[in-house]
Design a protein around this motif. Sequence first.
Motif, PDB file in Angstrom:
ATOM      1  N   PRO A  50      -2.304  11.188 -10.367  1.00  0.00           N
ATOM      2  CA  PRO A  50      -2.324  12.538  -9.801  1.00  0.00           C
ATOM      3  C   PRO A  50      -2.722  12.528  -8.318  1.00  0.00           C
ATOM      4  N   GLN A 103      -0.912  -3.597   8.977  1.00  0.00           N
ATOM      5  CA  GLN A 103      -1.809  -2.440   9.124  1.00  0.00           C
ATOM      6  C   GLN A 103      -3.190  -2.711   8.518  1.00  0.00           C
ATOM      7  N   PRO A 110       5.432  -1.369   4.826  1.00  0.00           N
ATOM      8  CA  PRO A 110       6.548  -0.447   4.583  1.00  0.00           C
ATOM      9  C   PRO A 110       7.822  -0.871   5.303  1.00  0.00           C
ATOM     10  N   SER A 134      -8.115   9.627  -1.656  1.00  0.00           N
ATOM     11  CA  SER A 134      -7.837   9.527  -0.223  1.00  0.00           C
ATOM     12  C   SER A 134      -9.120   9.337   0.581  1.00  0.00           C
ATOM     13  N   GLY A 182       7.126   4.524   3.824  1.00  0.00           N
ATOM     14  CA  GLY A 182       5.709   4.519   4.187  1.00  0.00           C
ATOM     15  C   GLY A 182       4.936   5.608   3.455  1.00  0.00           C
ATOM     16  N   GLY A 183       3.664   5.339   3.237  1.00  0.00           N
ATOM     17  CA  GLY A 183       2.757   6.367   2.731  1.00  0.00           C
ATOM     18  C   GLY A 183       2.991   6.831   1.315  1.00  0.00           C
ATOM     19  N   VAL A 184       3.550   5.964   0.469  1.00  0.00           N
ATOM     20  CA  VAL A 184       3.863   6.376  -0.907  1.00  0.00           C
ATOM     21  C   VAL A 184       2.761   6.006  -1.910  1.00  0.00           C
ATOM     22  N   GLY A 185       1.749   5.274  -1.432  1.00  0.00           N
ATOM     23  CA  GLY A 185       0.656   4.902  -2.339  1.00  0.00           C
ATOM     24  C   GLY A 185       0.623   3.422  -2.693  1.00  0.00           C
ATOM     25  N   LYS A 186       1.293   2.574  -1.902  1.00  0.00           N
ATOM     26  CA  LYS A 186       1.254   1.124  -2.179  1.00  0.00           C
ATOM     27  C   LYS A 186      -0.171   0.589  -2.108  1.00  0.00           C
ATOM     28  N   THR A 187      -0.818   0.868  -0.980  1.00  0.00           N
ATOM     29  CA  THR A 187      -2.149   0.292  -0.759  1.00  0.00           C
ATOM     30  C   THR A 187      -3.167   0.877  -1.728  1.00  0.00           C
ATOM     31  N   THR A 188      -3.099   2.188  -1.938  1.00  0.00           N
ATOM     32  CA  THR A 188      -4.014   2.838  -2.887  1.00  0.00           C
ATOM     33  C   THR A 188      -3.851   2.206  -4.270  1.00  0.00           C
ATOM     34  N   ASN A 233      -5.245  13.292  -5.808  1.00  0.00           N
ATOM     35  CA  ASN A 233      -6.683  13.423  -6.007  1.00  0.00           C
ATOM     36  C   ASN A 233      -7.392  13.097  -4.694  1.00  0.00           C
TER      37      ASN A 233
HETATM   38  P1  ATP Z   1       2.013   2.381   4.114  1.00  0.00           P
HETATM   39  O1  ATP Z   1       3.483   2.430   3.828  1.00  0.00           O
HETATM   40  O2  ATP Z   1       1.657   2.925   5.447  1.00  0.00           O
HETATM   41  O3  ATP Z   1       1.414   1.041   3.841  1.00  0.00           O
HETATM   42  P2  ATP Z   1       1.140   3.146   1.516  1.00  0.00           P
HETATM   43  O4  ATP Z   1       2.435   3.202   0.785  1.00  0.00           O
HETATM   44  O5  ATP Z   1       0.316   1.939   1.359  1.00  0.00           O
HETATM   45  O6  ATP Z   1       1.356   3.424   3.069  1.00  0.00           O
HETATM   46  P3  ATP Z   1      -1.250   4.630   0.972  1.00  0.00           P
HETATM   47  O7  ATP Z   1      -1.892   4.148   2.223  1.00  0.00           O
HETATM   48  O8  ATP Z   1      -1.734   4.081  -0.304  1.00  0.00           O
HETATM   49  O9  ATP Z   1       0.322   4.451   1.076  1.00  0.00           O
HETATM   50  O10 ATP Z   1      -1.331   6.212   0.856  1.00  0.00           O
HETATM   51  C1  ATP Z   1      -0.904   7.046   1.940  1.00  0.00           C
HETATM   52  C2  ATP Z   1      -1.933   8.152   2.135  1.00  0.00           C
HETATM   53  O11 ATP Z   1      -1.989   8.962   0.975  1.00  0.00           O
HETATM   54  C3  ATP Z   1      -3.340   7.616   2.342  1.00  0.00           C
HETATM   55  O12 ATP Z   1      -4.015   8.456   3.218  1.00  0.00           O
HETATM   56  C4  ATP Z   1      -3.949   7.679   0.944  1.00  0.00           C
HETATM   57  O13 ATP Z   1      -5.359   7.826   0.982  1.00  0.00           O
HETATM   58  C5  ATP Z   1      -3.285   8.925   0.389  1.00  0.00           C
HETATM   59  N1  ATP Z   1      -3.105   8.836  -1.070  1.00  0.00           N
HETATM   60  C6  ATP Z   1      -2.503   7.830  -1.773  1.00  0.00           C
HETATM   61  N2  ATP Z   1      -2.488   8.112  -3.090  1.00  0.00           N
HETATM   62  C7  ATP Z   1      -3.089   9.316  -3.230  1.00  0.00           C
HETATM   63  C8  ATP Z   1      -3.375  10.169  -4.345  1.00  0.00           C
HETATM   64  N3  ATP Z   1      -3.030   9.825  -5.585  1.00  0.00           N
HETATM   65  N4  ATP Z   1      -3.991  11.349  -4.105  1.00  0.00           N
HETATM   66  C9  ATP Z   1      -4.331  11.720  -2.852  1.00  0.00           C
HETATM   67  N5  ATP Z   1      -4.101  10.981  -1.770  1.00  0.00           N
HETATM   68  C10 ATP Z   1      -3.487   9.795  -1.938  1.00  0.00           C
END
Ligand code: ATP
Length: 258
Positions: free
Chosen positions: A215, A44, A129, A221, A14-20, A217
């Motif tokens: 990076p 989610q 996730p 977020s 979880g929270g590795v940046g998939k959605t971003t 950034n």
């Molecule tokens: P999940 O597993 O819950 O679906 P995810 O893998 O989709 O999570 P994200 O939601 O993309 O992960 O990112 C997790 C958190 O980190 C979010 O709050 C997002 O805004 C932040 N984030 C993601 N990428 C970056 C970045 N490059 N710089 C700063 N913050 C980031």
Amino acid sequence: MGRGIVFAVANQKGGVGKTTTAINLAACLASLGRRVLLVDLDPQSNSTSGLGVANDSEHSTYTVLAGTSSFSESALRTAIEGLELLPASRDLAGAEVELVSEENREFKLKGAIQGRSLEYDFILIDCPPSLGLLTINALAACDEVIVPLQCEYYAMEGLSALVDTIEMVRRSINPELEIRGVLLTMFDGRNSICHQVADEVRAHFPGKVFHTVIPRNVRLSESPSHGLPIILYDAGSRGAQSYAELAREVVGEPSAAA
Ligand code: ATP
Ligand code: MG
């Protein structure tokens, strides 16, 4: 023009940046003039809310998987020209359980998007996730997997479970499945762990790590709370520039930074 490429953006951590990555790569590909569909396959609904759409749509990924909505009535236009969204809704959480007893349960998403892939250059699927049935549906439906990896100490742990799952899917239901690339996210050049993780990943997945590194950034977020992809929220930010560079890498155009 041929069939579009389908990417699953997956990592069970979880929270590795998939959605971003899903939102911003999709938006940047569209801004390069490509026709793009983002499929929110995560209960989610973060890709949905991140594009400013409520997660209570009557037509959604869930109803498309259940066969009660057609694809055409479910895909929505977004603020980005050329980018459409198949939104998630709350009831998607139940799909994982409801699908278990169904025939062809691994192929529901594939069946839904198969006929549409001529309409798009790229279809991106934002996975939840987990390595459950929703992610398996994404792996069955896609051509290539993009694996975001957060540059932190335990990043590599758990990656083997994802690789094993990809292997299993390749053997059993999708022989053409490939890892397109591991994407290093939230990279902080001042942190030596980040460099260590980057070196380790490149050694472990030779030729399968994107040159583009995302990076850490703060603008990235912030942008989801405004319902905007980064290129609309702050086009000049390092986050926007890095996802634009990733999009160019994906389409094979020379990088502006090169
Ligand atoms: P999940 O597993 O819950 O679906 P995810 O893998 O989709 O999570 P994200 O939601 O993309 O992960 O990112 C997790 C958190 O980190 C979010 O709050 C997002 O805004 C932040 N984030 C993601 N990428 C970056 C970045 N490059 N710089 C700063 N913050 C980031
Ligand atoms: Mg997510």
